[in-house]
Design a protein around this motif. Structure first.
Motif, PDB file in Angstrom:
ATOM      1  N   HIS A  96       0.838  -1.206   0.000  1.00 27.74           N
ATOM      2  CA  HIS A  96       0.000   0.000   0.000  1.00 27.74           C
ATOM      3  C   HIS A  96       0.869   1.251   0.000  1.00 27.74           C
ATOM      4  CE1 HIS A  96      -4.021  -1.863   0.763  1.00 27.74           C
ATOM      5  NE2 HIS A  96      -3.233  -2.866   1.112  1.00 27.74           N
ATOM      6  N   VAL A  97       0.517   2.184  -0.862  1.00 29.94           N
ATOM      7  CA  VAL A  97       1.214   3.461  -0.967  1.00 29.94           C
ATOM      8  C   VAL A  97       0.202   4.569  -0.716  1.00 29.94           C
ATOM      9  CG1 VAL A  97       2.516   4.990  -2.470  1.00 29.94           C
ATOM     10  CG2 VAL A  97       2.881   2.521  -2.611  1.00 29.94           C
ATOM     11  N   ASP A  98       0.323   5.217   0.457  1.00 30.11           N
ATOM     12  CA  ASP A  98      -0.608   6.287   0.827  1.00 30.11           C
ATOM     13  C   ASP A  98      -2.057   5.826   0.718  1.00 30.11           C
ATOM     14  OD1 ASP A  98       1.586   8.012   1.198  1.00 30.11           O
ATOM     15  OD2 ASP A  98       1.581   8.560  -0.922  1.00 30.11           O
ATOM     16  N   GLY A  99      -2.302   4.619   1.199  1.00 31.06           N
ATOM     17  CA  GLY A  99      -3.647   4.067   1.183  1.00 31.06           C
ATOM     18  C   GLY A  99      -4.065   3.436  -0.123  1.00 31.06           C
ATOM     19  N   ARG A 100      -3.225   3.536  -1.156  1.00 32.02           N
ATOM     20  CA  ARG A 100      -3.556   2.985  -2.474  1.00 32.02           C
ATOM     21  C   ARG A 100      -2.848   1.651  -2.653  1.00 32.02           C
ATOM     22  NH1 ARG A 100      -1.011   4.516  -7.890  1.00 32.02           N
ATOM     23  NH2 ARG A 100       0.391   5.641  -6.516  1.00 32.02           N
ATOM     24  N   VAL A 119       9.772  -0.344   7.876  1.00 30.36           N
ATOM     25  CA  VAL A 119      11.028   0.329   8.204  1.00 30.36           C
ATOM     26  C   VAL A 119      10.715   1.775   8.578  1.00 30.36           C
ATOM     27  CG1 VAL A 119      13.306   1.037   7.388  1.00 30.36           C
ATOM     28  CG2 VAL A 119      12.333  -1.132   6.611  1.00 30.36           C
ATOM     29  N   SER A 120      11.056   2.163   9.804  1.00 32.28           N
ATOM     30  CA  SER A 120      10.844   3.535  10.283  1.00 32.28           C
ATOM     31  C   SER A 120       9.406   4.000  10.076  1.00 32.28           C
ATOM     32  CB  SER A 120      11.815   4.489   9.582  1.00 32.28           C
ATOM     33  OG  SER A 120      13.156   4.125   9.830  1.00 32.28           O
ATOM     34  N   GLY A 121       8.462   3.106  10.360  1.00 38.55           N
ATOM     35  CA  GLY A 121       7.053   3.449  10.272  1.00 38.55           C
ATOM     36  C   GLY A 121       6.471   3.438   8.885  1.00 38.55           C
ATOM     37  N   ARG A 122       7.265   3.011   7.873  1.00 44.00           N
ATOM     38  CA  ARG A 122       6.768   2.971   6.498  1.00 44.00           C
ATOM     39  C   ARG A 122       6.844   1.549   5.959  1.00 44.00           C
ATOM     40  NH1 ARG A 122       9.943   6.670   2.711  1.00 44.00           N
ATOM     41  NH2 ARG A 122      11.700   5.733   3.826  1.00 44.00           N
ATOM     42  N   ASP A 123       5.894   1.210   5.081  1.00 42.11           N
ATOM     43  CA  ASP A 123       5.929  -0.091   4.409  1.00 42.11           C
ATOM     44  C   ASP A 123       6.777   0.024   3.150  1.00 42.11           C
ATOM     45  OD1 ASP A 123       4.374  -1.532   6.186  1.00 42.11           O
ATOM     46  OD2 ASP A 123       2.493  -0.951   5.228  1.00 42.11           O
ATOM     47  N   LEU A 124       7.886  -0.723   3.129  1.00 46.08           N
ATOM     48  CA  LEU A 124       8.753  -0.779   1.965  1.00 46.08           C
ATOM     49  C   LEU A 124       8.637  -2.162   1.321  1.00 46.08           C
ATOM     50  CD1 LEU A 124      11.930   1.053   3.319  1.00 46.08           C
ATOM     51  CD2 LEU A 124       9.923   2.025   2.188  1.00 46.08           C
ATOM     52  N   LEU A 125       9.235  -2.316   0.158  1.00 45.54           N
ATOM     53  CA  LEU A 125       9.156  -3.568  -0.593  1.00 45.54           C
ATOM     54  C   LEU A 125      10.533  -4.204  -0.673  1.00 45.54           C
ATOM     55  CD1 LEU A 125       7.444  -5.466  -2.453  1.00 45.54           C
ATOM     56  CD2 LEU A 125       8.225  -4.053  -4.373  1.00 45.54           C
ATOM     57  N   ALA A 126      10.627  -5.469  -0.267  1.00 51.73           N
ATOM     58  CA  ALA A 126      11.884  -6.211  -0.342  1.00 51.73           C
ATOM     59  C   ALA A 126      11.802  -7.220  -1.480  1.00 51.73           C
ATOM     60  CB  ALA A 126      12.169  -6.929   0.971  1.00 51.73           C
ATOM     61  N   ASP A 160      11.515   1.829  -2.009  1.00 48.48           N
ATOM     62  CA  ASP A 160      10.412   2.676  -1.593  1.00 48.48           C
ATOM     63  C   ASP A 160       9.412   2.700  -2.748  1.00 48.48           C
ATOM     64  OD1 ASP A 160       8.632   4.683  -0.893  1.00 48.48           O
ATOM     65  OD2 ASP A 160      10.166   5.892   0.093  1.00 48.48           O
ATOM     66  N   PRO A 161       8.230   2.103  -2.573  1.00 48.24           N
ATOM     67  CA  PRO A 161       7.280   2.021  -3.696  1.00 48.24           C
ATOM     68  C   PRO A 161       6.671   3.367  -4.071  1.00 48.24           C
ATOM     69  CG  PRO A 161       6.263   1.213  -1.684  1.00 48.24           C
ATOM     70  CD  PRO A 161       7.705   1.464  -1.357  1.00 48.24           C
ATOM     71  N   ARG A 162       6.841   4.380  -3.242  1.00 43.98           N
ATOM     72  CA  ARG A 162       6.277   5.696  -3.560  1.00 43.98           C
ATOM     73  C   ARG A 162       6.950   6.332  -4.760  1.00 43.98           C
ATOM     74  NH1 ARG A 162       6.144   4.241   1.358  1.00 43.98           N
ATOM     75  NH2 ARG A 162       4.399   4.716   2.754  1.00 43.98           N
ATOM     76  N   ASP A 163       8.270   6.156  -4.854  1.00 41.32           N
ATOM     77  CA  ASP A 163       8.997   6.774  -5.965  1.00 41.32           C
ATOM     78  C   ASP A 163       9.920   5.796  -6.687  1.00 41.32           C
ATOM     79  OD1 ASP A 163      10.960   6.425  -4.058  1.00 41.32           O
ATOM     80  OD2 ASP A 163      11.242   8.558  -3.654  1.00 41.32           O
ATOM     81  N   GLY A 164       9.896   4.507  -6.281  1.00 42.49           N
ATOM     82  CA  GLY A 164      10.739   3.507  -6.928  1.00 42.49           C
ATOM     83  C   GLY A 164      12.202   3.580  -6.533  1.00 42.49           C
TER      84      GLY A 164
END
Length: 352
Positions: free
Chosen positions: A86-90, A132-139, A151-155
Motif C-alpha cells: 500500500h502506498v498512501d492508502g492505495r 522500516v521507520s514506520g513505512r511499508d517498503l518492498l523487499a 520505496d514504492p512511492r517513488d521507486g
C-alpha cells in the motif's frame, strides 16, 4: 482369466486418464507449474486473489464466486513472485520473475504499470513488504544473492543487503515481528535462514537446520506469540521461536519438497498450510506440532496436477471465514474453507 482381465482393464483405464490429462495440459503438467505465485489483493474495496506463473499474465479472481475478474496481459516475463503493498492508502501489486525486474501495477487503474524497478541480475524469486521507520517498503531477492529494499512511492532503492555467495540463491523472504521491532527473514540455497535488521542491513540471527534449499517462509501468529515457519527441498517444516532464538517444532509435511507455506485462520485456531509435492496439502497446528488435517487428498486433484502445489495464500473476506488459495501444476487455483475441510475440534493448546 476373469481376474486378469479385470486388472488389465483397470490398468488401461488409468493409462487413458493419465494420457488425457497430459494432452489436455499441453505438456505443462509434465514440465512446469502453471502457477507459482499467489497473493491477496484489494480492488475497489473487494478482496480478491492475484495469481500468475509462466504464461506471462496476472489473473485476478473472486475466491467466493470462483471466477476470474480481470487478466493483466502486459507482463513480458515469467512471474515467480507477487506481493501487495500500500502506498498512501492505495494498493499496488508487485511482481517479479525471470527478467530480474520488479514491476508495480495499479489495480485500481485496470492494472496500469506504474513502475519498473531494475537492479537484480537474473531471476527474482521472492517479494515481501517490510516495515522500516514506520513505512511499508518492498523487499525483493533472487538469483544474484542481493536483497534489495525499495520505496514504492517513488521507486527509489533504499538499501541493498549482500547475503553473500556462501548462502547461494535467495528463494524466500518474510517479515517477522518481534518484541524488539521488525526483522526481514530470507531463505537460501544452502539451507540457512537469515534474519536481518532492515533499517541497517545487518544480520541479526542465522538459523541452520535444513540440509538443502529453503524454498518458503511464513510468519504465523495467534496474537500472543509469533513463530517463523521455514521449509524447502528436504520436506521438513521447522517452526522457529525468534525471540528465544531456538527451534520450537519440526515435522515432515508430506512425501517430498515443500514449496508453499501460509497461515490459515480456522475459527479460533491459527494453523499452518504446507503445500508441495503431493498428494494433498497438509494442515498443521504450529503451536502444538499436531497435524490438523489435509486439503485435496483426492484422486482427481492428483491426476489434474493439483497434487503438486507451488503457491498458497490466505484471503480474508469482508464477510465469512478466511479462505485458503492454492495453485500449482493444474490450470486453475483451488479455494478452501479450512475449518470445514479439517472438520475436527481443536486439540488442547500447549506451549512448546
Amino acid at each position: 482369466m476373469l481376474i486378469a482381465g479385470i486388472v488389465a482393464g483397470i490398468a488401461l483405464l488409468v493409462v487413458l486418464i493419465v494420457v488425457w490429462v497430459v494432452r489436455r495440459s499441453d505438456g505443462r503438467y509434465r514440465f512446469r507449474p502453471s502457477f507459482e505465485a499467489a497473493c491477496e489483493v484489494t480492488v475497489g474495496g473487494r478482496t480478491l486473489v492475484a495469481y500468475s506463473g509462466h504464461r506471462k499474465v496476472i489473473r485476478l479472481a473472486d475466491p467466493v464466486a470462483r471466477e476470474d475478474t480481470a487478466v493483466l496481459t502486459d507482463s513480458p516475463t515469467w512471474i515467480r513472485a507477487l506481493c501487495e503493498i500500500h502506498v498512501d492508502g492505495r494498493p499496488l501489486l508487485a511482481s517479479g520473475g525471470r527478467d530480474g525486474v520488479v514491476r508495480l501495477w495499479d489495480l485500481e487503474k485496470r492494472g496500469e504499470l506504474v513502475a519498473s524497478l531494475t537492479g537484480h541480475r537474473g531471476w527474482v524469486f521472492a517479494l515481501c513488504t517490510v516495515r522500516v521507520s514506520g513505512r511499508d517498503l518492498l523487499a525483493s531477492a533472487g538469483r544474484d544473492g542481493a536483497i534489495r529494499i525499495w520505496d514504492p512511492r517513488d521507486g527509489r532503492l533504499v538499501r541493498t543487503i549482500d547475503a553473500g555467495s556462501r548462502r547461494g540463491w535467495t528463494f524466500a523472504l518474510c517479515q517477522v515481528r518481534t518484541g524488539g521491532g521488525t526483522l526481514l527473514a530470507s531463505g537460501h540455497g544452502n539451507g540457512t535462514v537469515t534474519l536481518w535488521h532492515a533499517e541497517s542491513g545487518q544480520a541479526a540471527l542465522e538459523l541452520t537446520a535444513h540440509n538443502r534449499a529453503v524454498w518458503t517462509l511464513c510468519e504465523v501468529s495467534d496474537g500472543d506469540r509469533a513463530l517463523l515457519a521455514s521449509s524447502g527441498w528436504d520436506g521438513v517444516v521447522r517452526l522457529w521461536d525468534v525471540e528465544a532464538q531456538q527451534e520450537a517444532w519440526a515435522f515432515t509435511a508430506g512425501v517430498g519438497p515443500v514449496y508453499a507455506l501460509c497461515q490459515a485462520e480456522a475459527g479460533d485456531r491459527t494453523l499452518l498450510v504446507a503445500g508441495g509435492d503431493g498428494p494433498g496439502t497438509a494442515v498443521w497446528d504450529p503451536f502444538t506440532g499436531e497435524r490438523a488435517g489435509d486439503l485435496g487428498m483426492d484422486l482427481a486433484g492428483l491426476l489434474s496436477g493439483h497434487g503438486w502445489v507451488r503457491a498458497a495464500c490466505q484471503v480474508r473476506q469482508a464477510q465469512g471465514p478466511p479462505l485458503i488459495i492454492t495453485a500449482g501444476y493444474d490450470d486453475g487455483v483451488r479455494v478452501w474453507d479450512v475449518a470445514k475441510e479439517i472438520g475436527a475440534p481443536p486439540p488442547e493448546r500447549r506451549a512448546p
